[in-house]
Design a protein around this motif. Sequence first.
Motif, PDB file in Angstrom:
ATOM      1  N   ASP A  97       0.759  -1.179   0.157  1.00 27.83           N
ATOM      2  CA  ASP A  97      -0.077  -0.268  -0.039  1.00 27.83           C
ATOM      3  C   ASP A  97       0.871   1.045   0.003  1.00 27.83           C
ATOM      4  O   ASP A  97       1.979   1.129  -0.001  1.00 27.83           O
ATOM      5  CB  ASP A  97      -0.896  -0.068   1.094  1.00 27.83           C
ATOM      6  CG  ASP A  97      -0.197  -0.291   2.427  1.00 27.83           C
ATOM      7  OD1 ASP A  97       1.070  -0.429   2.454  1.00 27.83           O
ATOM      8  OD2 ASP A  97      -0.832  -0.608   3.739  1.00 27.83           O
ATOM      9  N   ASP A  99       1.397   4.643   2.258  1.00 24.77           N
ATOM     10  CA  ASP A  99       1.207   4.982   3.301  1.00 24.77           C
ATOM     11  C   ASP A  99       1.657   6.277   3.720  1.00 24.77           C
ATOM     12  O   ASP A  99       2.753   6.748   3.163  1.00 24.77           O
ATOM     13  CB  ASP A  99       2.424   4.218   4.436  1.00 24.77           C
ATOM     14  CG  ASP A  99       1.769   2.550   4.853  1.00 24.77           C
ATOM     15  OD1 ASP A  99       0.795   2.520   5.031  1.00 24.77           O
ATOM     16  OD2 ASP A  99       2.644   1.887   4.464  1.00 24.77           O
ATOM     17  N   SER A 202       1.305  -7.935  10.578  1.00 24.13           N
ATOM     18  CA  SER A 202       1.626  -6.837   9.695  1.00 24.13           C
ATOM     19  C   SER A 202       2.987  -7.203   8.960  1.00 24.13           C
ATOM     20  O   SER A 202       3.662  -7.834   9.372  1.00 24.13           O
ATOM     21  CB  SER A 202       1.590  -5.415  10.269  1.00 24.13           C
ATOM     22  OG  SER A 202       2.846  -5.259  11.017  1.00 24.13           O
ATOM     23  N   ASP A 321       8.002  -3.708  19.567  1.00 24.80           N
ATOM     24  CA  ASP A 321       8.014  -2.741  18.549  1.00 24.80           C
ATOM     25  C   ASP A 321       9.563  -1.797  18.954  1.00 24.80           C
ATOM     26  O   ASP A 321       9.860  -1.643  20.253  1.00 24.80           O
ATOM     27  CB  ASP A 321       7.039  -1.641  18.692  1.00 24.80           C
ATOM     28  CG  ASP A 321       7.131  -0.380  17.764  1.00 24.80           C
ATOM     29  OD1 ASP A 321       6.598  -0.505  16.699  1.00 24.80           O
ATOM     30  OD2 ASP A 321       7.927   0.575  18.083  1.00 24.80           O
TER      31      ASP A 321
HETATM   32  P1  UTP Z   1       2.892  -1.798   6.928  1.00 23.72           P
HETATM   33  O1  UTP Z   1       2.547  -3.073   7.921  1.00 23.72           O
HETATM   34  O2  UTP Z   1       1.860  -1.653   6.057  1.00 23.72           O
HETATM   35  O3  UTP Z   1       4.309  -2.278   6.392  1.00 23.72           O
HETATM   36  O4  UTP Z   1       3.074  -0.763   8.017  1.00 23.72           O
HETATM   37  P2  UTP Z   1       5.033  -1.890   5.294  1.00 23.72           P
HETATM   38  O5  UTP Z   1       6.512  -2.240   5.141  1.00 23.72           O
HETATM   39  O6  UTP Z   1       4.722  -0.487   4.686  1.00 23.72           O
HETATM   40  O7  UTP Z   1       4.233  -2.882   4.226  1.00 23.72           O
HETATM   41  P3  UTP Z   1       3.465  -2.774   2.762  1.00 23.72           P
HETATM   42  O8  UTP Z   1       4.306  -3.880   1.930  1.00 23.72           O
HETATM   43  O9  UTP Z   1       3.750  -1.504   2.045  1.00 23.72           O
HETATM   44  O10 UTP Z   1       2.095  -3.132   2.976  1.00 23.72           O
HETATM   45  C1  UTP Z   1       3.033   0.615   7.342  1.00 23.72           C
HETATM   46  C2  UTP Z   1       4.192   1.387   8.244  1.00 23.72           C
HETATM   47  O11 UTP Z   1       3.263   1.735   9.312  1.00 23.72           O
HETATM   48  C3  UTP Z   1       4.037   1.601  10.610  1.00 23.72           C
HETATM   49  C4  UTP Z   1       5.522   1.493  10.113  1.00 23.72           C
HETATM   50  O12 UTP Z   1       6.044   2.777   9.999  1.00 23.72           O
HETATM   51  C5  UTP Z   1       5.225   0.820   8.798  1.00 23.72           C
HETATM   52  O13 UTP Z   1       6.498   0.924   7.889  1.00 23.72           O
HETATM   53  N1  UTP Z   1       3.568   0.735  11.450  1.00 23.72           N
HETATM   54  C6  UTP Z   1       2.871  -0.335  11.056  1.00 23.72           C
HETATM   55  C7  UTP Z   1       3.695   0.839  12.925  1.00 23.72           C
HETATM   56  O14 UTP Z   1       4.415   1.871  13.309  1.00 23.72           O
HETATM   57  N2  UTP Z   1       3.268  -0.279  13.692  1.00 23.72           N
HETATM   58  C8  UTP Z   1       2.785  -1.269  13.344  1.00 23.72           C
HETATM   59  O15 UTP Z   1       2.470  -2.102  14.319  1.00 23.72           O
HETATM   60  C9  UTP Z   1       2.465  -1.342  12.102  1.00 23.72           C
END
Ligand code: UTP
Length: 704
Positions: A97, A99, A202, A321
Amino acid sequence: MTEGWTKAQRERWPLLVSRLDGTWTPPPNDAMPMEARTALDNALNDVVHAALPTQEEAFTRERIVANLTPVLERTVRGAKVMPFGSASTGLVLRHGDVDVCVATPSDRDQKRLVRDIARALRDENYVAIQPITRAKVPIVKCRDAVTKLPIDISVNNTLALRNTELIRAYVDLDPRVRDLVVLVKHWALHRGIADAFGGTLSSYAWTVLALRFLQSASPPLVPNLQEGTERRIESIDGRTYDTTIAQGESLSCDHSLGGLFAGFFHRWFVEHDWAGKVVSLREATEFTRKTHGWPSPKPGPIDVLQGRSDRTGDHVLPIEDPFDLEHDLSRVVRAEGWADIMEEGLRMWHGLVNGIPLVQLLQTVEHAPLDESPQGLFDDLRDRPRSEVERMLREARDAQTKTQGVLDALIKERERTIALAKAMRGTYQVTKGMSEEVLALVEALQARAMEMKLHQDHRDGIDEVAILPMNRILQELERLHRSLTTEVGIDNVPSLQHEQRDFARFLAVQAMHRSKPTSDASHAAYVELLRAQRDDVKRLGVLHLEAESGPDSRLEEVDLKAVRIRTGDVDEYDRRANRLSLLVRDHRRERKRLSREVGRLEAFLRNAQPQEGRGRRGNHEGHRPRRTRVDVAEVRQRAFDGGTISLEDLGALLDDGGLTGSIGTPPTRTRQRDTSSKKRHSQKRTEGTKQRRGNEARGKRGSR
Ligand code: UTP
């Protein structure tokens, strides 16, 4: 424990259940010799390249953020929009996705901001908008309407920005960091166990696990980047966090990618003591649950799966974390998710040890939360001749000009309608530059509006009491008079109560009769004035507010039939102004869509029709098939027959395994990988890791 599992569970989690039963033990680490691990390198490299977005897809993601930024900045005043997560760490997968964090100094409630953002997105080019306000960090989930790529928007997610920074720092240490994390995320995603909302881990948690494994590999590939004497302590949302990120260097060691990949699975699914230890990237160690204060979950996932409980306790797979030490990344894991994760990990390790082809081990499961194929920004253009795209661009520009014209006319018409409504109310203001005639009209409108108001108030004041119309009053008076004066016989004497009621009613109706003529007179005066007012409003419209050329012909484009001014009453003007406002909004949206479309077509033409799959090596079953118009089998035959082949044919042929691909057999990717010769393997094995590390400059790789 044997009896506790149903047949369906045994079929779904065969390795996990037999391990728990004690009927199967996973192979030990030395069951997979180093050569077998290194032999995986080429295939794994192919997977990495296929998993990462192409240049075009990366460009698409950048555009999504660029388009989203002004919308978010408009919605949340003073906000700064910052991408984070995998797109900023170089770990983004094709299906990953986008973010985005909205950083705002405002102390408004995060949940409210999330709802505001969701509302604002509804007016823009986004679909499947879903505000999730109950999550630990409230987010808005949505999809870009064109590419359908998923987007997660969070507000003031400062810790996420920090952990993104930390992950980026690890990725920058050594190219193998990116490769291993991408492989792990790709595996987890395709095997349906990277879905925090679906009860597994995640992508971020998988990333942390991969990094922690690299810290603890033997020898370690990366140091602990949270060590050091200089600390960064930050206060975020009233809590203090140590967000130190140290400078570090890759620890020189010659792990092959295959070695790391296999090691990851042995480490977490065979060796690690999940029942007793907590994974900590921050401390670069696994400390006991007791030390951390995260006891084993009660009830545990097995209790839930075997029907002894409905819900697992906390800390199913404790992973700390790196900054928020109270946050266990397995908080989201549910019982079935736990079993899926364990089964998948064991399946991979067992498969690797037994030489099962990677293609099979990485095959996408049906329930994986994957889109069929993330749509590229140029998908619909790729197969068109340049001249056609140029025609599309011309048409889009024409439509843009036309929409702008209609929009201008609508705005003007809305202003005019609001002005006429004001004129009816007598609140239209005298302004400089008005002709004598217009000035007189405006003043007359104001004076008449006041007079109308007086008559209206007078009439309504009386009508509040004298509620019957005159003819009904007369009828009623006559009836009551008859009833009160008619002689009565001995057998139909009305009751005293009845007589009193009729008498009171007679007096009330008589009072109505006295006052009604003045109310009617006021009403008649009001109607007379209203007529004059309407005429003057019309004249004002013609003289002052309407162009001499008459109504704007551009408005013929839009349907205003339903809101024609018929009687000239003020609420008709109000309704028309509201309808015009809606049309203005729709046309603004359309203008925005067209300007994006023009930008997209221009970018496509500027980049001389980028080719799908450019910059990617090989392909892989389980990944999106390449979009190609070329009949590869036919091209291969033609090449064998000595015929000519175009560049496009050549590209498709190479993508599909080259000339030796498979004449007469379907050129599937499985075969391609399975038939790769031992010679190729042994050659590449020796060159593989060293050459890759030496030759592939990090900058070059990062530009993909
Ligand atoms: P994601 O789980 O989508 O990770 O969380 P990602 O590596 O970007 O995965 P994809 O491949 O694009 O789906 C996105 C961001 O959200 C924050 C982290 O910064 C992570 O990089 N996050 C996520 C947290 O801080 N805590 C969490 O429990 C989950």
